[in-house]
Design a protein around this motif. Sequence first.
Motif, PDB file in Angstrom:
ATOM      1  N   ARG A 234       8.994 -24.199 -10.689  1.00 13.13           N
ATOM      2  CA  ARG A 234      10.249 -24.774 -10.195  1.00 13.13           C
ATOM      3  C   ARG A 234      10.333 -24.683  -8.677  1.00 13.13           C
ATOM      4  NH1 ARG A 234      14.598 -20.834 -11.335  1.00 13.13           N
ATOM      5  NH2 ARG A 234      13.605 -19.975  -9.460  1.00 13.13           N
ATOM      6  N   ASP A 235      10.001 -23.489  -8.137  1.00 16.16           N
ATOM      7  CA  ASP A 235      10.084 -23.307  -6.692  1.00 16.16           C
ATOM      8  C   ASP A 235       9.117 -24.227  -5.963  1.00 16.16           C
ATOM      9  OD1 ASP A 235      11.993 -21.378  -7.095  1.00 16.16           O
ATOM     10  OD2 ASP A 235      10.605 -19.688  -6.916  1.00 16.16           O
ATOM     11  N   ALA A 236       7.908 -24.382  -6.518  1.00 19.25           N
ATOM     12  CA  ALA A 236       6.928 -25.252  -5.877  1.00 19.25           C
ATOM     13  C   ALA A 236       7.367 -26.708  -5.941  1.00 19.25           C
ATOM     14  CB  ALA A 236       5.564 -25.081  -6.537  1.00 19.25           C
ATOM     15  N   ALA A 237       7.938 -27.108  -7.079  1.00 23.51           N
ATOM     16  CA  ALA A 237       8.369 -28.497  -7.226  1.00 23.51           C
ATOM     17  C   ALA A 237       9.539 -28.819  -6.306  1.00 23.51           C
ATOM     18  CB  ALA A 237       8.741 -28.777  -8.682  1.00 23.51           C
ATOM     19  N   HIS A 238      10.503 -27.901  -6.206  1.00 21.91           N
ATOM     20  CA  HIS A 238      11.705 -28.156  -5.413  1.00 21.91           C
ATOM     21  C   HIS A 238      11.486 -27.908  -3.926  1.00 21.91           C
ATOM     22  CE1 HIS A 238      14.500 -27.472  -9.148  1.00 21.91           C
ATOM     23  NE2 HIS A 238      13.724 -28.547  -9.250  1.00 21.91           N
ATOM     24  N   GLY A 239      10.706 -26.878  -3.611  1.00 24.52           N
ATOM     25  CA  GLY A 239      10.532 -26.515  -2.220  1.00 24.52           C
ATOM     26  C   GLY A 239       9.413 -27.232  -1.511  1.00 24.52           C
ATOM     27  N   VAL A 240       8.462 -27.766  -2.251  1.00 17.36           N
ATOM     28  CA  VAL A 240       7.300 -28.437  -1.648  1.00 17.36           C
ATOM     29  C   VAL A 240       7.282 -29.895  -2.093  1.00 17.36           C
ATOM     30  CG1 VAL A 240       4.798 -28.370  -1.316  1.00 17.36           C
ATOM     31  CG2 VAL A 240       6.066 -26.228  -1.685  1.00 17.36           C
ATOM     32  N   ALA A 241       6.828 -30.142  -3.310  1.00 15.60           N
ATOM     33  CA  ALA A 241       6.800 -31.483  -3.895  1.00 15.60           C
ATOM     34  C   ALA A 241       6.522 -31.331  -5.373  1.00 15.60           C
ATOM     35  CB  ALA A 241       5.721 -32.351  -3.234  1.00 15.60           C
ATOM     36  N   PRO A 243       4.397 -32.652  -7.514  1.00 17.87           N
ATOM     37  CA  PRO A 243       3.011 -32.409  -7.944  1.00 17.87           C
ATOM     38  C   PRO A 243       2.505 -31.017  -7.592  1.00 17.87           C
ATOM     39  CG  PRO A 243       3.208 -34.538  -6.839  1.00 17.87           C
ATOM     40  CD  PRO A 243       4.483 -33.802  -6.597  1.00 17.87           C
ATOM     41  N   ALA A 244       3.208 -30.315  -6.705  1.00 21.64           N
ATOM     42  CA  ALA A 244       2.764 -28.968  -6.347  1.00 21.64           C
ATOM     43  C   ALA A 244       2.905 -27.990  -7.504  1.00 21.64           C
ATOM     44  CB  ALA A 244       3.570 -28.466  -5.143  1.00 21.64           C
ATOM     45  N   ALA A 245       3.799 -28.288  -8.456  1.00 19.13           N
ATOM     46  CA  ALA A 245       4.054 -27.338  -9.549  1.00 19.13           C
ATOM     47  C   ALA A 245       2.809 -27.082 -10.399  1.00 19.13           C
ATOM     48  CB  ALA A 245       5.217 -27.827 -10.396  1.00 19.13           C
ATOM     49  N   PRO A 246       2.202 -28.114 -11.016  1.00 15.72           N
ATOM     50  CA  PRO A 246       1.027 -27.819 -11.838  1.00 15.72           C
ATOM     51  C   PRO A 246      -0.162 -27.335 -11.021  1.00 15.72           C
ATOM     52  CG  PRO A 246       1.348 -30.194 -11.630  1.00 15.72           C
ATOM     53  CD  PRO A 246       2.576 -29.533 -11.075  1.00 15.72           C
ATOM     54  N   LEU A 247      -0.308 -27.851  -9.802  1.00 15.44           N
ATOM     55  CA  LEU A 247      -1.431 -27.420  -8.974  1.00 15.44           C
ATOM     56  C   LEU A 247      -1.289 -25.952  -8.582  1.00 15.44           C
ATOM     57  CD1 LEU A 247      -1.739 -30.539  -6.653  1.00 15.44           C
ATOM     58  CD2 LEU A 247      -3.240 -29.910  -8.542  1.00 15.44           C
ATOM     59  N   THR A 248      -0.065 -25.534  -8.287  1.00 15.19           N
ATOM     60  CA  THR A 248       0.156 -24.137  -7.901  1.00 15.19           C
ATOM     61  C   THR A 248      -0.097 -23.190  -9.058  1.00 15.19           C
ATOM     62  OG1 THR A 248       1.813 -24.866  -6.301  1.00 15.19           O
ATOM     63  CG2 THR A 248       1.805 -22.527  -6.880  1.00 15.19           C
ATOM     64  N   THR A 249       0.395 -23.535 -10.244  1.00 15.04           N
ATOM     65  CA  THR A 249       0.166 -22.647 -11.388  1.00 15.04           C
ATOM     66  C   THR A 249      -1.312 -22.578 -11.747  1.00 15.04           C
ATOM     67  OG1 THR A 249       0.750 -24.502 -12.855  1.00 15.04           O
ATOM     68  CG2 THR A 249       2.464 -22.888 -12.370  1.00 15.04           C
ATOM     69  N   ALA A 274       5.048 -17.611  -5.188  1.00 16.05           N
ATOM     70  CA  ALA A 274       6.488 -17.876  -5.172  1.00 16.05           C
ATOM     71  C   ALA A 274       7.078 -17.586  -3.797  1.00 16.05           C
ATOM     72  CB  ALA A 274       7.186 -17.040  -6.241  1.00 16.05           C
ATOM     73  N   ALA A 275       6.648 -16.477  -3.189  1.00 15.36           N
ATOM     74  CA  ALA A 275       7.136 -16.156  -1.852  1.00 15.36           C
ATOM     75  C   ALA A 275       6.722 -17.229  -0.847  1.00 15.36           C
ATOM     76  CB  ALA A 275       6.594 -14.793  -1.421  1.00 15.36           C
ATOM     77  N   LEU A 276       5.495 -17.727  -0.974  1.00 18.39           N
ATOM     78  CA  LEU A 276       5.040 -18.794  -0.091  1.00 18.39           C
ATOM     79  C   LEU A 276       5.891 -20.050  -0.265  1.00 18.39           C
ATOM     80  CD1 LEU A 276       3.031 -20.096   1.869  1.00 18.39           C
ATOM     81  CD2 LEU A 276       1.551 -20.565  -0.104  1.00 18.39           C
ATOM     82  N   ALA A 277       6.187 -20.398  -1.530  1.00 17.65           N
ATOM     83  CA  ALA A 277       6.994 -21.599  -1.786  1.00 17.65           C
ATOM     84  C   ALA A 277       8.390 -21.467  -1.182  1.00 17.65           C
ATOM     85  CB  ALA A 277       7.086 -21.848  -3.290  1.00 17.65           C
ATOM     86  N   LEU A 278       8.964 -20.263  -1.245  1.00 14.85           N
ATOM     87  CA  LEU A 278      10.284 -20.058  -0.665  1.00 14.85           C
ATOM     88  C   LEU A 278      10.238 -20.112   0.857  1.00 14.85           C
ATOM     89  CD1 LEU A 278      11.653 -17.226  -3.004  1.00 14.85           C
ATOM     90  CD2 LEU A 278      12.262 -19.659  -3.001  1.00 14.85           C
ATOM     91  N   ARG A 279       9.181 -19.534   1.448  1.00 15.88           N
ATOM     92  CA  ARG A 279       9.048 -19.617   2.912  1.00 15.88           C
ATOM     93  C   ARG A 279       8.891 -21.067   3.352  1.00 15.88           C
ATOM     94  NH1 ARG A 279       5.305 -15.411   2.089  1.00 15.88           N
ATOM     95  NH2 ARG A 279       3.578 -16.743   2.754  1.00 15.88           N
ATOM     96  N   TRP A 280       8.125 -21.815   2.569  1.00 16.63           N
ATOM     97  CA  TRP A 280       7.917 -23.233   2.866  1.00 16.63           C
ATOM     98  C   TRP A 280       9.255 -23.977   2.866  1.00 16.63           C
ATOM     99  CZ3 TRP A 280       2.960 -25.872   2.974  1.00 16.63           C
ATOM    100  CH2 TRP A 280       3.051 -27.271   3.041  1.00 16.63           C
ATOM    101  N   ALA A 281      10.050 -23.730   1.811  1.00 18.39           N
ATOM    102  CA  ALA A 281      11.337 -24.411   1.695  1.00 18.39           C
ATOM    103  C   ALA A 281      12.301 -23.984   2.785  1.00 18.39           C
ATOM    104  CB  ALA A 281      11.945 -24.132   0.321  1.00 18.39           C
ATOM    105  N   ASP A 282      12.229 -22.711   3.199  1.00 17.22           N
ATOM    106  CA  ASP A 282      13.163 -22.201   4.209  1.00 17.22           C
ATOM    107  C   ASP A 282      12.928 -22.802   5.587  1.00 17.22           C
ATOM    108  OD1 ASP A 282      14.484 -20.661   2.402  1.00 17.22           O
ATOM    109  OD2 ASP A 282      13.413 -18.798   2.887  1.00 17.22           O
ATOM    110  N   GLU A 283      11.792 -23.426   5.802  1.00 16.65           N
ATOM    111  CA  GLU A 283      11.512 -24.009   7.108  1.00 16.65           C
ATOM    112  C   GLU A 283      12.310 -25.276   7.367  1.00 16.65           C
ATOM    113  OE1 GLU A 283       7.338 -24.434   7.693  1.00 16.65           O
ATOM    114  OE2 GLU A 283       6.932 -22.288   7.517  1.00 16.65           O
TER     115      GLU A 283
END
Length: 305
Positions: A234-241, A243-249, A274-283
Amino acid sequence: MYEALDDPGSEIYDAVVLAGGAARRLGGVDKPGVRVGGRALLDRVLAACSDAHTTVVVADPRPTARPVTWAREDPPGGGPLAALDAGLRHTTAEEVVVLSADLPFLGGATVRRLLTALRACGADGVLLTDADGRDQPLVAAYQAPALRRELAALSDQHSGLTGLPLRRLTAALDLTRVLEPVASFDCDTWDDIATARARIREHGHVLDEWISAVKDELGIDLDVDTGVLLDLARDAAHGVARPAAPLTTFLVGYAAAQAGGGPEAVADASRKAAALALRWADEDTADGKPDVAPDATPDTRPDAG
């Protein structure tokens, strides 16, 4: 009725799975091979007793998801008591779980409950009862010496075990019962198969069923916190894009394997991603502008010309 159903620990037990019936109400089809949730009924039962020291399947050999010992009553089709006797001859543990091969909802937790109850109550066996209160002697844990004793007595009385019904055995045993309607559900008809297939696709069950099916298909014996992985996706999909969700897992799984595998490795890799995805979104700020230090001026920003 027995109530205390705790974890039995690591004590050794064997399992005997009876899978050689004629399946007349299914038109003679190979019932253990019928698939529910993408897995053969027999494989679903074998997964439930995967921690048995020895697992004996009484039937003609076939491909299975887990290694087993094969046995066959003589003559084949001699009935449940003859089949049970043939299977027991390949076991050595003092406790044995006896199962039919048509239990789509049986899980390891139920097997452990049966063994815990057996060790606590001192009876010859502990069996499940279904929603109507009927005994299910092929979803049960028994003291192996008691089974051998009574099977030998029946064989002496009847000059063999061929054709004898299970009730001849259970009537001679001291049994305790545990009510568990879902785990005791068996598939005797095509309506039962349809019911089982529909239930595992219900919202509350489908994800766990799918994960179990994938693990069996890939030969993975690993318990992981699916909630952590779903949160990561969820974090990867919402915070990045998206398609990042399945690739990240996928990358988390690969990283965990590189680290030696196991639930701890999966959890550690998940936390980092997960921490990386949140940092990405926080930018990104709330209005979509690049994040800037509070005291930054236009000519000190990283993208300033």
